[in-house]
Design a protein around this motif. Structure first.
Motif, mmCIF file in Angstrom:
data_model
loop_
_atom_site.group_PDB
_atom_site.id
_atom_site.type_symbol
_atom_site.label_atom_id
_atom_site.label_comp_id
_atom_site.label_asym_id
_atom_site.label_seq_id
_atom_site.Cartn_x
_atom_site.Cartn_y
_atom_site.Cartn_z
ATOM 1 N N GLY A 309 0.806 -1.219 0.000
ATOM 2 C CA GLY A 309 0.000 0.000 0.000
ATOM 3 C C GLY A 309 0.834 1.261 0.000
ATOM 4 O O GLY A 309 0.318 2.352 0.285
ATOM 5 N N ALA A 310 2.126 1.134 -0.342
ATOM 6 C CA ALA A 310 3.020 2.289 -0.304
ATOM 7 C C ALA A 310 2.631 3.353 -1.336
ATOM 8 O O ALA A 310 2.883 4.544 -1.127
ATOM 9 N N ASP A 311 2.028 2.924 -2.446
ATOM 10 C CA ASP A 311 1.608 3.891 -3.467
ATOM 11 C C ASP A 311 0.472 4.778 -2.972
ATOM 12 O O ASP A 311 0.146 5.792 -3.591
ATOM 13 N N HIS A 312 -0.130 4.409 -1.857
ATOM 14 C CA HIS A 312 -1.217 5.174 -1.239
ATOM 15 C C HIS A 312 -0.677 6.329 -0.394
ATOM 16 O O HIS A 312 -1.407 7.281 -0.076
ATOM 17 N N LEU A 313 0.605 6.249 -0.018
ATOM 18 C CA LEU A 313 1.177 7.217 0.914
ATOM 19 C C LEU A 313 1.206 8.651 0.396
ATOM 20 O O LEU A 313 0.849 9.582 1.140
ATOM 21 N N PRO A 314 1.651 8.924 -0.850
ATOM 22 C CA PRO A 314 1.732 10.327 -1.290
ATOM 23 C C PRO A 314 0.407 11.072 -1.189
ATOM 24 O O PRO A 314 0.362 12.196 -0.669
ATOM 25 N N ASP A 326 -1.127 19.228 12.060
ATOM 26 C CA ASP A 326 0.247 19.516 12.465
ATOM 27 C C ASP A 326 0.942 18.207 12.859
ATOM 28 O O ASP A 326 1.112 17.893 14.040
ATOM 29 N N VAL A 327 1.321 17.439 11.842
ATOM 30 C CA VAL A 327 1.929 16.131 12.054
ATOM 31 C C VAL A 327 3.157 15.995 11.165
ATOM 32 O O VAL A 327 3.364 16.771 10.229
ATOM 33 N N SER A 328 3.969 14.972 11.457
ATOM 34 C CA SER A 328 5.169 14.685 10.662
ATOM 35 C C SER A 328 5.121 13.258 10.135
ATOM 36 O O SER A 328 4.522 12.368 10.761
ATOM 37 N N PHE A 329 5.795 13.051 8.985
ATOM 38 C CA PHE A 329 5.878 11.726 8.375
ATOM 39 C C PHE A 329 7.334 11.386 8.102
ATOM 40 O O PHE A 329 8.106 12.224 7.607
ATOM 41 N N LEU A 330 7.709 10.140 8.399
ATOM 42 C CA LEU A 330 9.052 9.638 8.125
ATOM 43 C C LEU A 330 8.929 8.282 7.454
ATOM 44 O O LEU A 330 8.269 7.386 7.981
ATOM 45 N N ILE A 331 9.543 8.148 6.278
ATOM 46 C CA ILE A 331 9.407 6.934 5.472
ATOM 47 C C ILE A 331 10.776 6.302 5.252
ATOM 48 O O ILE A 331 11.728 6.977 4.841
ATOM 49 N N LEU A 332 10.869 5.013 5.539
ATOM 50 C CA LEU A 332 12.098 4.248 5.311
ATOM 51 C C LEU A 332 11.767 3.047 4.435
ATOM 52 O O LEU A 332 10.904 2.234 4.775
ATOM 53 N N GLY A 333 12.450 2.941 3.306
ATOM 54 C CA GLY A 333 12.234 1.786 2.438
ATOM 55 C C GLY A 333 12.744 2.029 1.044
ATOM 56 O O GLY A 333 13.202 3.118 0.696
ATOM 57 N N THR A 334 12.651 0.997 0.239
ATOM 58 C CA THR A 334 13.047 1.082 -1.151
ATOM 59 C C THR A 334 12.137 0.190 -1.964
ATOM 60 O O THR A 334 11.529 -0.741 -1.434
ATOM 61 N N GLY A 335 12.016 0.483 -3.261
ATOM 62 C CA GLY A 335 11.120 -0.321 -4.087
ATOM 63 C C GLY A 335 10.897 0.290 -5.455
ATOM 64 O O GLY A 335 11.862 0.549 -6.186
ATOM 65 N N ASP A 336 9.641 0.552 -5.781
ATOM 66 C CA ASP A 336 9.260 1.072 -7.094
ATOM 67 C C ASP A 336 9.983 2.386 -7.378
ATOM 68 O O ASP A 336 9.798 3.372 -6.645
ATOM 69 N N PRO A 337 10.828 2.445 -8.433
ATOM 70 C CA PRO A 337 11.583 3.668 -8.726
ATOM 71 C C PRO A 337 10.695 4.891 -8.938
ATOM 72 O O PRO A 337 11.050 6.002 -8.513
ATOM 73 N N GLU A 338 9.543 4.728 -9.580
ATOM 74 C CA GLU A 338 8.650 5.868 -9.798
ATOM 75 C C GLU A 338 8.096 6.388 -8.474
ATOM 76 O O GLU A 338 7.995 7.604 -8.264
ATOM 77 N N LEU A 339 7.735 5.478 -7.586
ATOM 78 C CA LEU A 339 7.233 5.891 -6.286
ATOM 79 C C LEU A 339 8.332 6.570 -5.472
ATOM 80 O O LEU A 339 8.077 7.556 -4.766
ATOM 81 N N GLU A 340 9.539 6.069 -5.579
ATOM 82 C CA GLU A 340 10.655 6.706 -4.880
ATOM 83 C C GLU A 340 10.809 8.150 -5.327
ATOM 84 O O GLU A 340 11.041 9.056 -4.508
ATOM 85 N N GLU A 341 10.679 8.392 -6.639
ATOM 86 C CA GLU A 341 10.825 9.753 -7.160
ATOM 87 C C GLU A 341 9.693 10.657 -6.663
ATOM 88 O O GLU A 341 9.921 11.820 -6.309
ATOM 89 N N ILE A 342 8.482 10.122 -6.599
ATOM 90 C CA ILE A 342 7.338 10.900 -6.084
ATOM 91 C C ILE A 342 7.588 11.280 -4.625
ATOM 92 O O ILE A 342 7.316 12.410 -4.208
ATOM 93 N N LEU A 343 8.124 10.349 -3.851
ATOM 94 C CA LEU A 343 8.392 10.627 -2.444
ATOM 95 C C LEU A 343 9.503 11.655 -2.274
ATOM 96 O O LEU A 343 9.471 12.486 -1.351
ATOM 97 N N ARG A 344 10.504 11.625 -3.152
ATOM 98 C CA ARG A 344 11.558 12.645 -3.102
ATOM 99 C C ARG A 344 10.970 14.028 -3.343
ATOM 100 O O ARG A 344 11.316 15.002 -2.656
ATOM 101 N N GLU A 345 10.088 14.124 -4.341
ATOM 102 C CA GLU A 345 9.450 15.407 -4.638
ATOM 103 C C GLU A 345 8.588 15.870 -3.464
ATOM 104 O O GLU A 345 8.570 17.058 -3.118
#
Length: 488
Positions: A309-314, A326-345
């Motif tokens: 369900g990681a694609d649901h996160l963004p 007023d909350v914070s999010f911290l994500i640790l992991g690797t996987g789908d390159p496209e999803l990684e790029e979305i998370l970087r943005e």
């Protein structure tokens, strides 16, 4: 009794996910209970394995189609993980980085089938040479699911036919499906048994294991029920074989996952010091990742793939922040390159509220479990789930989709005795509702602290789970080949 676990993963030697954790823990706890257990995995070029001192146990050659391949079995001798650990060295197959895929490209290795077949054949050649064979052979997932077929059907392994076999399905998403004519690569067997390899016109390793193993388990009762309804074409087979199937929930290694002794934490803590201990760890993590330690911290730890369900996160994160929570999010992991790029943005757009570490990092995972207030697990599929158990061990409240083992181990706070947050559908409205409930609960500081203590007191240890496997092994040891259901 001596049981041999055959697996593609085993922590700390080689781990890609929960399979590695289970195979690295269950044998250790079985040994402590008096049931001798050992493990064999491939000799990967992981850092841990390459640093080990090993002793040669067996060398041989085995048929593979019209050719032969050479291999050796070595035993790790310089460390004691709690069980005897053996490694199968097969030149040209596993002497490369990565377990299932090339870590540089992210793509699976082209010879995945050959690697799997060679490993299983090498293990059986070694077993055939033993003066004292194992009492039980415990196979894990499709990577080793052809072992029960070869033990019962291949002429070369006739002396192994009476050894009971157990197959545990950790993840039915992956089945080891190949063109049917690849049966020719296996050691010779009576072709009347070819149907034991076939499912839907293909050679299906997992289907074969379900048919041929004496018993089959899944890693939770809920997941067994789900597989019988949806297992990518294997539903009918699972229902037909239900008499020999059982759902046994996994445990966690409470020595490795212990906030009082964990060497990776910034500050160790127990149930009575959970409030100050978690705040100290949260302060350190938030400083490192430029987050405000006074906000509730939501974490995701795992593979960045649709199954989790990681694609649901963004979309979830955007909506929460746009709603001015007023909350914070911290994500640790690797996987789908496209999803990684979305998370970087996303990280760049919401600096100070969102941060990511796109890698596999065991030490950081421990620190995040100790720091986070909530763990997000919006999984589409979760056979058992270990992350929610790790989180609760560290006083972190799980927010999970009610599926598989997540539904078996997390009780919603709306229920009597509840301690977590569940939602049924992987939709933005349902996930948002669960997250906003969690934010409201965070504000009730005394109740929140009491809940943390309750989480840390729950028993998800392997002591309980190993006892269930021990009972199953006893039943198998007294069984006979005629009492199992062979399938068709």
């Amino acid at each position: 009794m001596h049981n041999l676990h055959i697996s593609a993963e085993c922590y700390p030697a080689a781990k890609a996910g929960g399979l590695g954790d289970v195979v690295g823990s269950l044998p250790k706890y079985l040994n402590r209970s008096g049931t001798k257990s050992s493990v064999i995995i491939p000799f990967y070029e992981t850092e841990w394995i390459l640093e080990r001192e090993t002793e040669a146990i067996f060398e041989g050659k085995a048929p593979y189609g019209h050719r032969e391949f050479s291999f050796s079995i070595v035993k790790v001798v310089d460390v004691d993980p709690g069980f005897d650990l053996y490694l199968a060295q097969i030149p040209g197959r596993f002497d490369r980085p990565g377990i299932y895929s090339d870590p540089l490209s992210g793509y699976a290795y082209w010879d995945e089938m050959d690697r799997s077949f060679n490993f299983q054949i090498a293990v059986l050649e070694w077993m055939s040479s033993m003066a004292n064979s194992p009492s039980i052979v415990h196979c894990h997932d499709h990577h080793t699911a052809l072992v029960p077929f070869m033990m019962s059907q291949c002429n070369r392994y006739e002396r192994l036919q009476k050894i009971p076999t157990l197959l545990t399905i950790h993840n039915g998403e992956y089945q080891g499906r190949y063109a049917k004519d690849n049966y020719r690569r296996l050691p010779a067997f009576n072709l009347e048994a070819l149907g034991l390899l076939d499912w839907d016109g293909e050679l299906n390793a997992l289907a074969s294991g379900i048919k041929c193993a004496w018993r089959v388990t899944t890693v939770s009762e809920g997941y067994l029920d789900e597989l019988m309804q949806d297992c990518h074409g294997l539903e009918k087979l699972l229902r037909d074989e239900k008499e020999k199937m059982a759902g046994l929930i996994n445990g966690i290694d409470t020595e490795v996952w212990n906030p009082e002794t964990d060497p990776w934490l910034d500050e160790n803590f127990g149930r009575e010091s959970v409030k100050t201990g978690k705040q100290a760890n949260k302060n350190a993590i938030c400083l490192e990742f430029d987050l405000d330690p006074n906000r509730p911290l939501f974490a995701f730890i795992g593979r960045l793939v649709g199954e989790k369900g990681a694609d649901h996160l963004p979309a979830l994160i955007r909506n929460v922040l746009e709603a001015e929570q007023d909350v914070s999010f911290l994500i640790l992991g690797t996987g789908d390159p496209e999803l990684e790029e979305i998370l970087r943005e996303l990280n760049g757009r919401h600096t100070g509220y969102v941060n990511t570490r796109l890698e596999y990092n065991e030490a950081l995972a421990h620190r995040i479990y100790a720091s986070a207030d909530f763990l997000l697990m919006p999984s589409r599929v979760e056979p058992c789930g270990l992350n929610q158990m790790y989180a609760m061990r560290y006083g972190t409240v799980p927010i999970v989709r009610a599926t598989g083992g997540l539904a078996d181990t997390v009780r919603d706070r709306s229920e009597k005795g509840g301690y977590g947050f569940l939602f049924d559908e992987l939709s933005l409205p349902e996930t948002m509702t669960a997250l906003l409930r969690a934010v409201q609960f965070y504000e009730k500081r005394s109740a929140f602290t009491r809940n943390r203590k309750k989480l840390m007191g729950l028993d998800f240890s392997w002591d309980v789970a190993a006892g269930r496997y021990k009972d199953l092994y006893r039943d198998l040891e007294g069984a006979s080949p005629a009492s199992r259901k062979a399938g068709s």
